[in-house]
Write a protein that holds these residues in place. Sequence first.
Motif, PDB file in Angstrom:
ATOM      1  N   HIS A  14       5.024  60.716  78.829  1.00 24.32           N
ATOM      2  CA  HIS A  14       5.443  61.508  79.990  1.00 24.32           C
ATOM      3  C   HIS A  14       5.312  60.698  81.275  1.00 24.32           C
ATOM      4  CE1 HIS A  14       6.054  64.865  82.689  1.00 24.32           C
ATOM      5  NE2 HIS A  14       4.946  64.502  83.318  1.00 24.32           N
ATOM      6  N   HIS A  15       4.187  60.031  81.451  1.00 23.33           N
ATOM      7  CA  HIS A  15       3.977  59.234  82.666  1.00 23.33           C
ATOM      8  C   HIS A  15       4.988  58.100  82.739  1.00 23.33           C
ATOM      9  CE1 HIS A  15       1.916  56.256  85.312  1.00 23.33           C
ATOM     10  NE2 HIS A  15       1.893  57.331  86.064  1.00 23.33           N
ATOM     11  N   LEU A  16       5.288  57.488  81.623  1.00 25.20           N
ATOM     12  CA  LEU A  16       6.299  56.425  81.592  1.00 25.20           C
ATOM     13  C   LEU A  16       7.659  56.993  82.009  1.00 25.20           C
ATOM     14  CD1 LEU A  16       6.279  53.420  80.941  1.00 25.20           C
ATOM     15  CD2 LEU A  16       6.872  53.996  78.595  1.00 25.20           C
ATOM     16  N   GLY A  17       7.968  58.211  81.570  1.00 25.94           N
ATOM     17  CA  GLY A  17       9.207  58.873  81.969  1.00 25.94           C
ATOM     18  C   GLY A  17       9.252  59.161  83.463  1.00 25.94           C
ATOM     19  N   VAL A  18       8.118  59.555  84.026  1.00 26.75           N
ATOM     20  CA  VAL A  18       8.045  59.785  85.466  1.00 26.75           C
ATOM     21  C   VAL A  18       8.310  58.479  86.215  1.00 26.75           C
ATOM     22  CG1 VAL A  18       6.469  60.394  87.363  1.00 26.75           C
ATOM     23  CG2 VAL A  18       6.534  61.789  85.284  1.00 26.75           C
ATOM     24  N   MET A  19       7.727  57.400  85.739  1.00 33.95           N
ATOM     25  CA  MET A  19       7.964  56.100  86.383  1.00 33.95           C
ATOM     26  C   MET A  19       9.438  55.713  86.304  1.00 33.95           C
ATOM     27  SD  MET A  19       4.600  53.711  85.781  1.00 33.95           S
ATOM     28  CE  MET A  19       4.781  53.547  84.018  1.00 33.95           C
ATOM     29  N   ARG A  20      10.083  55.970  85.162  1.00 34.27           N
ATOM     30  CA  ARG A  20      11.523  55.676  85.042  1.00 34.27           C
ATOM     31  C   ARG A  20      12.303  56.491  86.059  1.00 34.27           C
ATOM     32  NH1 ARG A  20      10.624  56.111  79.507  1.00 34.27           N
ATOM     33  NH2 ARG A  20      11.568  58.193  79.474  1.00 34.27           N
ATOM     34  N   TYR A  21      11.999  57.773  86.151  1.00 30.09           N
ATOM     35  CA  TYR A  21      12.693  58.677  87.060  1.00 30.09           C
ATOM     36  C   TYR A  21      12.541  58.234  88.518  1.00 30.09           C
ATOM     37  CZ  TYR A  21      13.974  62.946  89.521  1.00 30.09           C
ATOM     38  OH  TYR A  21      14.563  63.848  90.369  1.00 30.09           O
ATOM     39  N   GLU A  22      11.352  57.758  88.861  1.00 27.84           N
ATOM     40  CA  GLU A  22      11.067  57.330  90.226  1.00 27.84           C
ATOM     41  C   GLU A  22      11.508  55.900  90.508  1.00 27.84           C
ATOM     42  OE1 GLU A  22       6.874  58.035  90.550  1.00 27.84           O
ATOM     43  OE2 GLU A  22       7.153  60.173  90.986  1.00 27.84           O
ATOM     44  N   GLY A  23      12.040  55.208  89.506  1.00 23.49           N
ATOM     45  CA  GLY A  23      12.494  53.834  89.699  1.00 23.49           C
ATOM     46  C   GLY A  23      11.368  52.818  89.718  1.00 23.49           C
ATOM     47  N   ARG A  24      10.247  53.171  89.112  1.00 25.59           N
ATOM     48  CA  ARG A  24       9.101  52.268  89.024  1.00 25.59           C
ATOM     49  C   ARG A  24       8.910  51.857  87.573  1.00 25.59           C
ATOM     50  NH1 ARG A  24       4.114  54.466  90.094  1.00 25.59           N
ATOM     51  NH2 ARG A  24       4.761  56.493  89.346  1.00 25.59           N
ATOM     52  N   GLY A  25       7.973  50.970  87.367  1.00 21.48           N
ATOM     53  CA  GLY A  25       7.629  50.579  86.005  1.00 21.48           C
ATOM     54  C   GLY A  25       8.472  49.432  85.487  1.00 21.48           C
ATOM     55  N   PRO A  26       8.217  49.061  84.247  1.00 25.45           N
ATOM     56  CA  PRO A  26       8.948  47.940  83.651  1.00 25.45           C
ATOM     57  C   PRO A  26      10.407  48.301  83.402  1.00 25.45           C
ATOM     58  CG  PRO A  26       7.491  48.947  82.038  1.00 25.45           C
ATOM     59  CD  PRO A  26       7.219  49.620  83.337  1.00 25.45           C
ATOM     60  N   LYS A  27      11.231  47.266  83.325  1.00 23.85           N
ATOM     61  CA  LYS A  27      12.652  47.454  83.042  1.00 23.85           C
ATOM     62  C   LYS A  27      12.824  48.111  81.681  1.00 23.85           C
ATOM     63  CE  LYS A  27      16.993  44.988  82.924  1.00 23.85           C
ATOM     64  NZ  LYS A  27      17.663  43.702  83.097  1.00 23.85           N
ATOM     65  N   TRP A  28      13.782  49.031  81.586  1.00 26.59           N
ATOM     66  CA  TRP A  28      14.028  49.756  80.345  1.00 26.59           C
ATOM     67  C   TRP A  28      15.513  49.731  80.025  1.00 26.59           C
ATOM     68  CZ3 TRP A  28      16.937  54.258  81.065  1.00 26.59           C
ATOM     69  CH2 TRP A  28      17.025  54.719  82.362  1.00 26.59           C
ATOM     70  N   TYR A  29      15.835  50.018  78.783  1.00 25.05           N
ATOM     71  CA  TYR A  29      17.206  49.976  78.281  1.00 25.05           C
ATOM     72  C   TYR A  29      17.511  51.279  77.546  1.00 25.05           C
ATOM     73  CZ  TYR A  29      16.508  45.044  79.165  1.00 25.05           C
ATOM     74  OH  TYR A  29      16.238  43.850  79.764  1.00 25.05           O
ATOM     75  N   LYS A  30      18.710  51.766  77.730  1.00 26.16           N
ATOM     76  CA  LYS A  30      19.150  52.988  77.051  1.00 26.16           C
ATOM     77  C   LYS A  30      20.515  52.700  76.419  1.00 26.16           C
ATOM     78  CE  LYS A  30      19.728  57.907  77.821  1.00 26.16           C
ATOM     79  NZ  LYS A  30      19.746  58.982  78.814  1.00 26.16           N
TER      80      LYS A  30
END
Length: 65
Positions: free
Chosen positions: A25-41
Amino acid sequence: MTATVAPSEWLTARQAAAYLGTTPHHLGVMRYEGRGPKWYKPTGRMIYYRRAEIDAWIEGGDARQ
């Protein structure tokens, strides 16, 4: 002779969260806020992280955000 298996370069969001010591969940919040490590979908709802990019993000000091 035992073979060792190298860890996968790609991690699911759940695996990445465990690797970082946080929750999915916290990782998802970081994705939503544009923070955190680069991710791929690549398709649908699957989200992946590269282990090397997570490590680079941590080493870059952005992990405190």
